[in-house]
Scaffold this motif. Structure first.
Motif, PDB file in Angstrom:
ATOM      1  N   ALA A 119       0.825  -1.203   0.000  1.00 57.40           N
ATOM      2  CA  ALA A 119       0.000   0.000   0.000  1.00 57.40           C
ATOM      3  C   ALA A 119       0.860   1.254   0.000  1.00 57.40           C
ATOM      4  O   ALA A 119       2.045   1.217   0.352  1.00 57.40           O
ATOM      5  N   TRP A 120       0.237   2.338  -0.401  1.00 56.53           N
ATOM      6  CA  TRP A 120       0.811   3.675  -0.289  1.00 56.53           C
ATOM      7  C   TRP A 120      -0.029   4.478   0.689  1.00 56.53           C
ATOM      8  O   TRP A 120      -1.266   4.447   0.624  1.00 56.53           O
ATOM      9  N   PHE A 121       0.663   5.213   1.545  1.00 58.45           N
ATOM     10  CA  PHE A 121       0.040   6.141   2.469  1.00 58.45           C
ATOM     11  C   PHE A 121       0.721   7.488   2.296  1.00 58.45           C
ATOM     12  O   PHE A 121       1.781   7.590   1.675  1.00 58.45           O
ATOM     13  N   ARG A 122       0.121   8.508   2.864  1.00 57.18           N
ATOM     14  CA  ARG A 122       0.755   9.824   2.832  1.00 57.18           C
ATOM     15  C   ARG A 122       0.435  10.570   4.104  1.00 57.18           C
ATOM     16  O   ARG A 122      -0.571  10.299   4.774  1.00 57.18           O
ATOM     17  N   ILE A 166      -2.791  -2.682  -2.951  1.00 59.47           N
ATOM     18  CA  ILE A 166      -2.878  -3.686  -3.999  1.00 59.47           C
ATOM     19  C   ILE A 166      -2.606  -5.044  -3.383  1.00 59.47           C
ATOM     20  O   ILE A 166      -1.714  -5.211  -2.550  1.00 59.47           O
ATOM     21  N   TRP A 167      -3.379  -6.038  -3.792  1.00 58.79           N
ATOM     22  CA  TRP A 167      -3.252  -7.357  -3.209  1.00 58.79           C
ATOM     23  C   TRP A 167      -2.117  -8.127  -3.861  1.00 58.79           C
ATOM     24  O   TRP A 167      -1.473  -7.658  -4.778  1.00 58.79           O
ATOM     25  N   THR A 168      -1.921  -9.316  -3.404  1.00 59.21           N
ATOM     26  CA  THR A 168      -0.707 -10.068  -3.704  1.00 59.21           C
ATOM     27  C   THR A 168      -0.436 -10.238  -5.204  1.00 59.21           C
ATOM     28  O   THR A 168       0.681 -10.025  -5.659  1.00 59.21           O
ATOM     29  N   ASP A 169      -1.453 -10.613  -5.958  1.00 57.62           N
ATOM     30  CA  ASP A 169      -1.230 -10.861  -7.376  1.00 57.62           C
ATOM     31  C   ASP A 169      -1.522  -9.633  -8.237  1.00 57.62           C
ATOM     32  O   ASP A 169      -1.471  -9.705  -9.459  1.00 57.62           O
ATOM     33  N   CYS A 195       5.391   3.768   1.584  1.00 58.03           N
ATOM     34  CA  CYS A 195       4.877   2.477   1.175  1.00 58.03           C
ATOM     35  C   CYS A 195       4.864   1.555   2.399  1.00 58.03           C
ATOM     36  O   CYS A 195       5.594   1.773   3.366  1.00 58.03           O
ATOM     37  N   ALA A 196       4.015   0.551   2.331  1.00 57.44           N
ATOM     38  CA  ALA A 196       3.850  -0.369   3.444  1.00 57.44           C
ATOM     39  C   ALA A 196       3.576  -1.775   2.912  1.00 57.44           C
ATOM     40  O   ALA A 196       3.048  -1.932   1.804  1.00 57.44           O
ATOM     41  N   ALA A 197       3.925  -2.771   3.716  1.00 55.59           N
ATOM     42  CA  ALA A 197       3.751  -4.160   3.302  1.00 55.59           C
ATOM     43  C   ALA A 197       3.295  -5.000   4.479  1.00 55.59           C
ATOM     44  O   ALA A 197       3.660  -4.749   5.634  1.00 55.59           O
ATOM     45  N   ASP A 198       2.490  -6.012   4.173  1.00 54.71           N
ATOM     46  CA  ASP A 198       2.030  -6.935   5.207  1.00 54.71           C
ATOM     47  C   ASP A 198       1.552  -8.211   4.529  1.00 54.71           C
ATOM     48  O   ASP A 198       1.020  -8.158   3.414  1.00 54.71           O
ATOM     49  N   CYS A 250      -4.049  -8.946   4.408  1.00 57.30           N
ATOM     50  CA  CYS A 250      -4.695  -8.031   3.473  1.00 57.30           C
ATOM     51  C   CYS A 250      -6.039  -7.604   4.036  1.00 57.30           C
ATOM     52  O   CYS A 250      -6.717  -8.408   4.672  1.00 57.30           O
ATOM     53  N   TRP A 251      -6.392  -6.369   3.794  1.00 56.26           N
ATOM     54  CA  TRP A 251      -7.650  -5.850   4.292  1.00 56.26           C
ATOM     55  C   TRP A 251      -8.488  -5.338   3.132  1.00 56.26           C
ATOM     56  O   TRP A 251      -7.971  -4.887   2.123  1.00 56.26           O
ATOM     57  N   LEU A 252      -9.788  -5.370   3.336  1.00 52.24           N
ATOM     58  CA  LEU A 252     -10.666  -4.884   2.293  1.00 52.24           C
ATOM     59  C   LEU A 252     -10.599  -3.370   2.185  1.00 52.24           C
ATOM     60  O   LEU A 252     -10.762  -2.815   1.096  1.00 52.24           O
ATOM     61  N   ARG A 253     -10.361  -2.705   3.308  1.00 52.25           N
ATOM     62  CA  ARG A 253     -10.295  -1.245   3.290  1.00 52.25           C
ATOM     63  C   ARG A 253      -8.898  -0.781   3.690  1.00 52.25           C
ATOM     64  O   ARG A 253      -8.186  -1.453   4.428  1.00 52.25           O
ATOM     65  N   LEU A 254      -8.535   0.398   3.220  1.00 49.68           N
ATOM     66  CA  LEU A 254      -7.257   0.980   3.580  1.00 49.68           C
ATOM     67  C   LEU A 254      -7.228   1.276   5.074  1.00 49.68           C
ATOM     68  O   LEU A 254      -8.126   1.944   5.587  1.00 49.68           O
ATOM     69  N   GLN A 255      -6.190   0.782   5.726  1.00 51.86           N
ATOM     70  CA  GLN A 255      -6.023   1.091   7.137  1.00 51.86           C
ATOM     71  C   GLN A 255      -4.544   0.938   7.483  1.00 51.86           C
ATOM     72  O   GLN A 255      -3.786   0.293   6.744  1.00 51.86           O
ATOM     73  N   THR A 256      -4.131   1.556   8.570  1.00 47.87           N
ATOM     74  CA  THR A 256      -2.708   1.725   8.854  1.00 47.87           C
ATOM     75  C   THR A 256      -2.087   0.575   9.634  1.00 47.87           C
ATOM     76  O   THR A 256      -1.024   0.731  10.214  1.00 47.87           O
ATOM     77  N   GLY A 257      -2.706  -0.601   9.636  1.00 47.44           N
ATOM     78  CA  GLY A 257      -2.174  -1.710  10.415  1.00 47.44           C
ATOM     79  C   GLY A 257      -1.048  -2.482   9.769  1.00 47.44           C
ATOM     80  O   GLY A 257      -0.661  -3.541  10.253  1.00 47.44           O
ATOM     81  N   TYR A 258      -0.495  -1.968   8.683  1.00 42.17           N
ATOM     82  CA  TYR A 258       0.591  -2.654   7.998  1.00 42.17           C
ATOM     83  C   TYR A 258       1.802  -2.788   8.916  1.00 42.17           C
ATOM     84  O   TYR A 258       2.098  -1.907   9.716  1.00 42.17           O
ATOM     85  N   THR A 259       2.511  -3.896   8.759  1.00 38.75           N
ATOM     86  CA  THR A 259       3.633  -4.194   9.634  1.00 38.75           C
ATOM     87  C   THR A 259       4.916  -3.469   9.232  1.00 38.75           C
ATOM     88  O   THR A 259       5.642  -2.954  10.074  1.00 38.75           O
ATOM     89  N   PHE A 260       5.207  -3.444   7.951  1.00 41.17           N
ATOM     90  CA  PHE A 260       6.474  -2.891   7.477  1.00 41.17           C
ATOM     91  C   PHE A 260       6.242  -1.586   6.726  1.00 41.17           C
ATOM     92  O   PHE A 260       5.325  -1.486   5.902  1.00 41.17           O
ATOM     93  N   TRP A 261       7.116  -0.613   7.009  1.00 40.72           N
ATOM     94  CA  TRP A 261       6.980   0.728   6.432  1.00 40.72           C
ATOM     95  C   TRP A 261       8.324   1.219   5.916  1.00 40.72           C
ATOM     96  O   TRP A 261       9.375   0.921   6.490  1.00 40.72           O
ATOM     97  N   GLY A 262       8.250   2.008   4.836  1.00 38.60           N
ATOM     98  CA  GLY A 262       9.434   2.692   4.371  1.00 38.60           C
ATOM     99  C   GLY A 262       9.620   4.001   5.108  1.00 38.60           C
ATOM    100  O   GLY A 262       8.806   4.370   5.957  1.00 38.60           O
ATOM    101  N   GLN A 263      10.689   4.707   4.760  1.00 37.88           N
ATOM    102  CA  GLN A 263      11.009   5.974   5.416  1.00 37.88           C
ATOM    103  C   GLN A 263      10.297   7.155   4.791  1.00 37.88           C
ATOM    104  O   GLN A 263      10.264   8.242   5.383  1.00 37.88           O
TER     105      GLN A 263
END
Length: 126
Positions: free
Chosen positions: A38-41, A54-57, A99-102, A105-118
């Protein structure tokens, strides 16, 4: 531990375009394909908000309402890279983009992703 590095941030004029990239390291391409991305700002003085995911595939994705067809999220699993193509940028899009990775996967955008960029800065001037 997954490491994410964003690039592509720039200063552009309103109506312009920018393309962000996020490359993941410390995992194979096979493992990368198991992650939702995902992308966040975050703009100054505001909370972090979801932009797109975006999901896995790459077959399913979600966009925030404010995107309004201007942004496109995509991924290249062979390169461990996530992209965000942004067109018709507005001053309100000025923010640090993360950007974030986990593996979840969630149906809605939310900030629970585990890994984040700077983060990478995008500045849009009027």
């Amino acid at each position: 531990q997954v490491q994410l590095v964003e690039s592509g941030g720039d200063s552009v004029q309103a109506g312009g375009s920018a393309r962000l990239s996020c490359t993941a390291s410390r995992l194979t391409s096979y493992m990368y394909s198991d992650y939702c991305l995902a992308w966040f700002r975050q703009a100054p003085g505001k909370q972090r908000e979801g932009v797109a995911q975006i999901w896995t595939d790459g077959g399913a994705y979600t966009y925030a309402d404010f995107v309004r067809g201007r942004f496109t999220i995509s991924r290249d699993n062979s390169k461990n890279t996530l992209y965000l193509e942004m067109n018709n940028l507005e001053p309100e899009d000025t923010a640090i983009y993360y950007c974030a990775a986990d593996r979840r996967c969630w149906l809605r955008l939310q900030t629970g992703y585990t890994f984040w960029g700077q983060g990478t800065q995008v500045t849009v001037s009027s």
